[in-house]
Design an enzyme around this catalytic site. Structure first.
Site, PDB file in Angstrom:
ATOM      1  N   GLU A  87      -8.185  34.893 -25.306  1.00 14.79           N
ATOM      2  CA  GLU A  87      -8.047  34.262 -26.708  1.00 14.79           C
ATOM      3  C   GLU A  87      -6.894  34.238 -27.063  1.00 14.79           C
ATOM      4  O   GLU A  87      -6.333  33.184 -27.839  1.00 14.79           O
ATOM      5  CB  GLU A  87      -9.393  34.723 -27.738  1.00 14.79           C
ATOM      6  CG  GLU A  87      -9.109  33.910 -28.949  1.00 14.79           C
ATOM      7  CD  GLU A  87     -10.537  33.857 -29.658  1.00 14.79           C
ATOM      8  OE1 GLU A  87     -10.496  32.968 -30.698  1.00 14.79           O
ATOM      9  OE2 GLU A  87     -11.711  34.204 -29.297  1.00 14.79           O
ATOM     10  N   THR A  88      -6.171  35.283 -27.153  1.00 15.59           N
ATOM     11  CA  THR A  88      -4.774  35.379 -27.711  1.00 15.59           C
ATOM     12  C   THR A  88      -3.736  34.455 -26.860  1.00 15.59           C
ATOM     13  O   THR A  88      -3.142  33.751 -27.536  1.00 15.59           O
ATOM     14  CB  THR A  88      -4.297  36.969 -27.327  1.00 15.59           C
ATOM     15  OG1 THR A  88      -4.864  37.748 -28.326  1.00 15.59           O
ATOM     16  CG2 THR A  88      -2.768  36.984 -28.043  1.00 15.59           C
TER      17      THR A  88
END
Length: 147
Positions: free
Chosen positions: A67-68
């Site tokens: 997600e980062t």
């Protein structure tokens, strides 16, 4: 920033432009960005400190890394008019990692006006695939978040 689109932005410039740098969770997990552009984002994360009770890399840690990376790519793509927010993520965990560092590579598969989607492949130090993820981010007008 080297230009209005965010293209050519260094990792250091990107982190400095964020209100809270890398953010508390990314810092706790030891995530480090090594390459950023709208098309491709690369980052690493240590296995140590990010394990579940059996000593294996926690699947949730892989999802945080994915997600980062996808969020960073979509933020670079959205700059300067829009901000990105994650709206969907999935992950398939292929094998475990117990030591060392994992590396994630997020590759854009759609860079639109209102949405960006990335494939993220996470590998161990031997180059073996640990996890495959896909993340989609909505690109929202920046003024929506103005103080």
């Amino acid at each position: 920033m080297s230009d209005e689109s965010g293209a050519g932005m260094s990792v250091e410039d990107y982190i400095a432009s964020m209100p809270q740098g890398m953010g508390g969770l990314n810092e706790k997990m030891g995530i480090e960005l090594t390459e950023i552009s709208a098309e491709r984002v690369v980052g690493t994360m240590p296995v140590e400190g990010n394990t579940q009770p059996y000593g294996l890399l926690h699947g949730g840690a892989s999802v945080v890394l994915a997600e980062t990376l996808g969020s960073v790519g979509s933020a670079v793509h959205a700059h300067p008019d829009r901000l990105s927010v994650g709206i969907e993520i999935n992950a398939t965990h292929h094998r475990s990692a117990t030591t060392g560092t994992v590396t994630g590579v997020a590759t854009a598969i759609h860079l639109g006006r209102t949405m960006a989607t990335y494939d993220v492949v996470i590998t161990d130090e031997r180059g073996k695939r640990v996890c495959t993820s896909r993340i989609t981010c909505a690109l929202l007008p920046r003024e929506r978040f103005a103080d």
